[in-house]
Design an enzyme around this catalytic site. Structure first.
Site, PDB file in Angstrom:
ATOM      1  N   GLY A   1      23.406   1.836  43.270  1.00 16.74           N
ATOM      2  CA  GLY A   1      23.807   3.088  43.902  1.00 16.74           C
ATOM      3  C   GLY A   1      24.601   3.973  42.957  1.00 16.74           C
TER       4      GLY A   1
ATOM      5  N   THR B   1      32.317   1.260  51.175  1.00 18.06           N
ATOM      6  CA  THR B   1      32.723   1.229  49.773  1.00 18.06           C
ATOM      7  C   THR B   1      34.205   1.550  49.637  1.00 18.06           C
ATOM      8  OG1 THR B   1      30.545   1.858  49.063  1.00 18.06           O
ATOM      9  CG2 THR B   1      32.334   2.583  47.651  1.00 18.06           C
TER      10      THR B   1
HETATM   11  N1  ASP Z   1      27.733   4.933  47.897  1.00 18.09           N
HETATM   12  C1  ASP Z   1      27.485   3.537  48.105  1.00 18.09           C
HETATM   13  C2  ASP Z   1      26.094   3.213  47.635  1.00 18.09           C
HETATM   14  O1  ASP Z   1      25.198   4.001  47.883  1.00 18.09           O
HETATM   15  C3  ASP Z   1      27.601   3.135  49.531  1.00 18.09           C
HETATM   16  C4  ASP Z   1      28.922   3.486  50.154  1.00 18.09           C
HETATM   17  O2  ASP Z   1      29.573   4.431  49.758  1.00 18.09           O
HETATM   18  O3  ASP Z   1      29.329   2.791  51.067  1.00 18.09           O
HETATM   19  O4  ASP Z   1      25.892   2.169  47.095  1.00 18.09           O
END
Ligand code: ASP
Length: 351
Positions: free
Chosen positions: A227, A197
């Protein structure tokens, strides 16, 4: 003498507030937690460092020109979304069904306005869609087809499936599907450790803060899963004291309302940001079984970048204009923040 000293303290207090602005602008970015050294061929590492630097410079150019924090955040995130190296926009991970569902959010700490989109496809830059929701709708969050239609109506660039798809992400899904078949559905334990992300927090020359986050979510997620990134307060939050963007196992960031929890420690408890961020990211979340990291920035330009994964793609730039970039856990990211003293450990409470 006494009154001179009092006068001096008054100046000092004012000077402290002013120095926050003089220290600005400040921009901090992340492009995901994870990144063990052994999984990082030198060419990839070089490309990641170059991309992080490019994003820092894009955001910093806006901030240095006196533009608001929200512009610095947006400019940095557009660069990262367009880069297929990261799990946001182009290069997003796939759902269990092989589809794309991207999430993004942005928040202006000065006005407390926010916008977010979830489970969208085809929009080239989900962060621009989130910003359009904030600026051109009366809502905070739009999802799915409605969000996509809104983005189109705002004249945002749209792309075909081929633009977003990378072979690497596709293979990542294939590996997870094999694991699913072998044991638990949608567990994706190996790849869950490697997120990707992207996020940014900024302090502008007027001392205002903003935060933004954009993601393809988690590899092999169930279609429809949303998410933490687009949830205001969970993966993204900003107010006048604090701005946070998280990256990690989103379900835990949602359950701890992580970004808001960090900022409330700063705003209400007057806790230093490094400690506030470390308590939530390195204590609360792991105590519940989650992992990840975050970038956090306060109104005086103090930076915190806690994470409990092998590494985290991260970078920051301040008034000096020199970009700092780091990837691995054993690498000094140059924020100069001493590690906060451990807060009372509540892991034992069984929460
Ligand atoms: N936090 C993000 C999610 O759970 C994933 C990530 O941070 O890469 O969608």
């Amino acid at each position: 003498m006494k009154s001179r000293r009092r006068l001096w303290s008054l100046f000092a207090a004012l000077g402290l507030a002013a120095s926050a602005h003089a220290a600005g602008p400040v921009l901090v970015i992340h492009a995901g937690a994870g990144a063990p050294r052994k999984d990082m061929p030198p060419a990839r590492e070089k490309a990641i460092r170059a991309a992080l630097t490019q994003a820092l410079l894009a955001g910093y150019t806006e901030l240095k020109a006196g533009k608001p924090a929200i512009d610095g955040v947006t400019a940095a995130l557009v660069v990262l979304e367009d880069d297929p190296l990261f799990n946001a926009g182009r290069g997003s991970v796939f759902t269990h069904a092989g589809t794309l569902e991207m999430d993004a959010a942005i928040m202006d700490g000065y006005t407390l306005r926010a916008g977010s989109v979830a489970a969208i496809d085809h929009v080239r830059n989900p962060i621009l869609a989130a910003r359009a929701v904030m600026e051109h709708s009366s809502h905070v969050m739009l999802v799915g087809a409605g969000a996509e239609a809104f983005a189109r109506s705002q004249g945002l660039a749209m792309e075909s499936d081929a633009w977003f798809r990378t072979e690497e992400r596709w293979q990542q899904l294939q590996r997870a599907l094999k694991e699913d078949a072998a044991k638990q559905p949608h567990g994706d334990e190996a790849t869950a450790k490697h997120f990707g992300t992207v996020g940014a927090v900024a302090l502008d020359v007027d001392g205002h803060l903003a935060a933004g986050t954009s993601t393809g979510g988690m590899n092999d997620k169930l279609p429809g899963r949303v998410g933490d990134s687009p949830i205001i307060g969970a993966g993204t939050y900003a107010n006048s004291d604090c701005a946070v963007s998280g990256t990690g196992w989103g379900e835990f960031y949602m359950r701890t309302v992580a970004a808001h929890a960090i900022c409330m420690r700063v705003t209400q408890l007057r806790m230093p940001i490094a400690r506030a961020a470390a308590e939530v990211i390195n204590q609360e979340i792991p105590a519940m079984g989650g992992n990840g990291g975050a970038i956090a920035l306060d109104e005086r330009g103090h930076i915190a970048i806690p994470f409990n994964t092998d590494g985290m793609f991260r970078g920051w730039i301040d008034g000096s204009g020199k970009p700092h970039v780091a990837i691995f856990g054993d690498e000094d990211d140059g924020t100069g923040e001493p590690l906060p003293a451990p807060a009372p450990d509540d892991a034992a409470s069984g929460r």
